[in-house]
Design an enzyme around this catalytic site. Structure first.
Site, PDB file in Angstrom:
ATOM      1  N   SER A 138       0.866  -1.182   0.000  1.00  0.00           N
ATOM      2  CA  SER A 138       0.000   0.000   0.000  1.00  0.00           C
ATOM      3  C   SER A 138       0.894   1.221   0.000  1.00  0.00           C
ATOM      4  CB  SER A 138      -0.860   0.005   1.274  1.00  0.00           C
ATOM      5  OG  SER A 138      -1.487   1.261   1.464  1.00  0.00           O
ATOM      6  N   TYR A 151      -2.271  -0.972  10.413  1.00  0.00           N
ATOM      7  CA  TYR A 151      -2.206  -1.121   8.952  1.00  0.00           C
ATOM      8  C   TYR A 151      -0.872  -0.598   8.418  1.00  0.00           C
ATOM      9  CZ  TYR A 151      -4.041  -0.935   4.117  1.00  0.00           C
ATOM     10  OH  TYR A 151      -4.247  -1.106   2.771  1.00  0.00           O
TER      11      TYR A 151
HETATM   12  P1  NAD Z   1     -11.514  -6.123  -0.158  1.00  0.00           P
HETATM   13  O1  NAD Z   1     -12.145  -5.975   1.183  1.00  0.00           O
HETATM   14  O2  NAD Z   1     -12.301  -5.836  -1.390  1.00  0.00           O
HETATM   15  O3  NAD Z   1     -10.905  -7.587  -0.334  1.00  0.00           O
HETATM   16  C1  NAD Z   1     -10.203  -8.211   0.693  1.00  0.00           C
HETATM   17  C2  NAD Z   1     -10.126  -9.680   0.379  1.00  0.00           C
HETATM   18  O4  NAD Z   1      -9.423 -10.323   1.464  1.00  0.00           O
HETATM   19  C3  NAD Z   1     -11.489 -10.359   0.279  1.00  0.00           C
HETATM   20  O5  NAD Z   1     -11.430 -11.383  -0.706  1.00  0.00           O
HETATM   21  C4  NAD Z   1     -11.675 -10.960   1.661  1.00  0.00           C
HETATM   22  O6  NAD Z   1     -12.567 -12.076   1.686  1.00  0.00           O
HETATM   23  C5  NAD Z   1     -10.249 -11.383   1.960  1.00  0.00           C
HETATM   24  N1  NAD Z   1      -9.967 -11.562   3.366  1.00  0.00           N
HETATM   25  C6  NAD Z   1     -10.190 -10.715   4.396  1.00  0.00           C
HETATM   26  N2  NAD Z   1      -9.799 -11.290   5.545  1.00  0.00           N
HETATM   27  C7  NAD Z   1      -9.327 -12.515   5.228  1.00  0.00           C
HETATM   28  C8  NAD Z   1      -8.779 -13.579   5.977  1.00  0.00           C
HETATM   29  N3  NAD Z   1      -8.672 -13.526   7.316  1.00  0.00           N
HETATM   30  N4  NAD Z   1      -8.386 -14.697   5.325  1.00  0.00           N
HETATM   31  C9  NAD Z   1      -8.523 -14.802   3.976  1.00  0.00           C
HETATM   32  N5  NAD Z   1      -9.038 -13.825   3.218  1.00  0.00           N
HETATM   33  C10 NAD Z   1      -9.423 -12.693   3.845  1.00  0.00           C
HETATM   34  O7  NAD Z   1     -10.204  -5.211  -0.060  1.00  0.00           O
HETATM   35  P2  NAD Z   1      -9.216  -4.604  -1.183  1.00  0.00           P
HETATM   36  O8  NAD Z   1      -9.364  -3.137  -1.111  1.00  0.00           O
HETATM   37  O9  NAD Z   1      -9.353  -5.321  -2.476  1.00  0.00           O
HETATM   38  O10 NAD Z   1      -7.818  -4.946  -0.502  1.00  0.00           O
HETATM   39  C11 NAD Z   1      -6.949  -5.944  -0.973  1.00  0.00           C
HETATM   40  C12 NAD Z   1      -5.528  -5.610  -0.540  1.00  0.00           C
HETATM   41  O11 NAD Z   1      -5.150  -4.371  -1.132  1.00  0.00           O
HETATM   42  C13 NAD Z   1      -5.375  -5.440   0.969  1.00  0.00           C
HETATM   43  O12 NAD Z   1      -4.152  -5.996   1.381  1.00  0.00           O
HETATM   44  C14 NAD Z   1      -5.348  -3.939   1.133  1.00  0.00           C
HETATM   45  O13 NAD Z   1      -4.640  -3.554   2.275  1.00  0.00           O
HETATM   46  C15 NAD Z   1      -4.642  -3.533  -0.136  1.00  0.00           C
HETATM   47  N6  NAD Z   1      -4.845  -2.138  -0.519  1.00  0.00           N
HETATM   48  C16 NAD Z   1      -6.094  -1.652  -0.792  1.00  0.00           C
HETATM   49  C17 NAD Z   1      -6.230  -0.330  -1.159  1.00  0.00           C
HETATM   50  C18 NAD Z   1      -7.569   0.269  -1.485  1.00  0.00           C
HETATM   51  O14 NAD Z   1      -7.627   1.505  -1.650  1.00  0.00           O
HETATM   52  N7  NAD Z   1      -8.618  -0.494  -1.624  1.00  0.00           N
HETATM   53  C19 NAD Z   1      -5.114   0.504  -1.222  1.00  0.00           C
HETATM   54  C20 NAD Z   1      -3.865  -0.022  -0.937  1.00  0.00           C
HETATM   55  C21 NAD Z   1      -3.742  -1.347  -0.579  1.00  0.00           C
END
Ligand code: NAD
Length: 256
Positions: A138, A151
């Site tokens: 991130s 985080y």
């Molecule tokens: P999201 O909530 O859409 O997806 C998260 C996924 O992780 C889902 O498939 C969920 O079922 C799974 N998950 C959650 N807890 C879990 C567990 N204990 N075991 C197995 N699976 C689990 O979120 P996203 O925004 O797509 O985030 C995905 C990654 O990207 C994360 O690591 C997040 O920190 C990172 N990220 C997101 C953003 C953003 O702006 N959305 C920015 C930077 C980084």
């Protein structure tokens, strides 16, 4: 380009993980999905691209379940060639009132799970002398925001783990890199938009503008599809010597 390879993407039933899984499948990789919620929808989307698709519901906070998932990938697909550590959760609160249980969960899911999958995937990659590890870190792996201690600590840890893994395998065909997105509109971020709308007493559109305006100069969300294409590049032969980087896709957030 990736025909015959198997990619395991943690947290791929939603958001960025699903976008990356679909992009790798479009290149011919077989996919092992993981995550909670609706599984049949994501499985069908991947299968429609003509590749093999599997699923394991391991909870990324539980090392024994992660070991079972890696065992499943080995038995059903002959191992993991491409590992995408993506599963992640968020919680916001000041350090002094951050719930200890949330701290432990975020460190386990956002950081330690990547250590476990990596340590279990590496021997097979090293034996085949080819592997790609892509860690979805991130912008918070590079800079901080208030209220996000767990985080930010976890994501800085992911960037550190990425560099060490890259160095330890630098003379081999196994690379490890991180992608550092800014705001991407997924369920994880929609919750933060909703919280901003409630806090400021504004509608969804205005809350979105304020959220982006605080940090992301492009005033646009990055999409899961764009991140998927970057993951495809990192898995390509052209990226053979891209090792240990933390690649920002943040609309200028960290350029400020
Ligand atoms: P999201 O909530 O859409 O997806 C998260 C996924 O992780 C889902 O498939 C969920 O079922 C799974 N998950 C959650 N807890 C879990 C567990 N204990 N075991 C197995 N699976 C689990 O979120 P996203 O925004 O797509 O985030 C995905 C990654 O990207 C994360 O690591 C997040 O920190 C990172 N990220 C997101 C953003 C953003 O702006 N959305 C920015 C930077 C980084």
């Amino acid at each position: 380009m990736l025909k015959g390879k198997t990619a395991l993407v943690t947290g791929s039933t939603s958001g960025i993980g699903l976008g990356v899984a679909l992009a790798l499948a479009r290149q011919g990789a077989n996919i092992v999905l993981n995550g909670f919620g609706d599984v049949e929808g994501p499985k069908a989307q991947v299968a429609a691209l003509g590749v093999q698709v599997g699923y394991h519901g391991a909870d990324m906070s539980k090392p024994a379940e992660i070991e079972a998932m890696m065992g499943y990938a080995a038995d059903a697909f002959g191992g993991v060639d491409i590992l995408v550590n993506n599963a992640g959760i968020q919680f916001v609160a000041p350090v002094e009132s951050f719930p200890v249980e949330r701290w432990d969960a975020i460190l386990a899911i956002n950081l330690s799970s990547a250590f476990h999958t990596t340590r279990l995937a590496l021997p097979g990659m090293q034996a085949r002398n080819w592997g790609r590890i892509v860690n979805i870190a991130s912008v918070h792996g590079q800079v901080a925001s208030a209220q996000k201690s767990a985080y930010v600590a976890a994501k800085h840890g992911v960037v550190g783990l990425t560099k060490v893994t890259a160095l330890e395998n630098a003379t081999t065909g196994v690379t490890c890199n991180a992608i550092c997105p800014g705001w991407v509109l997924t369920p994880l971020v929609q919750k933060q938009v909703d919280a901003r709308a409630a806090a400021d007493g504004v509608d969804n559109g205005e809350a979105t503008r304020r959220l982006l305006g605080d940090k992301q100069p492009s005033m646009q969300f990055t999409t899961p599809e764009e991140l998927g294409e970057l993951a495809v590049f990192l898995c390509s032969a052209a990226a053979n010597n891209v090792r240990g980087v933390a690649w920002s896709v943040d609309g200028g957030w960290t350029a400020q």
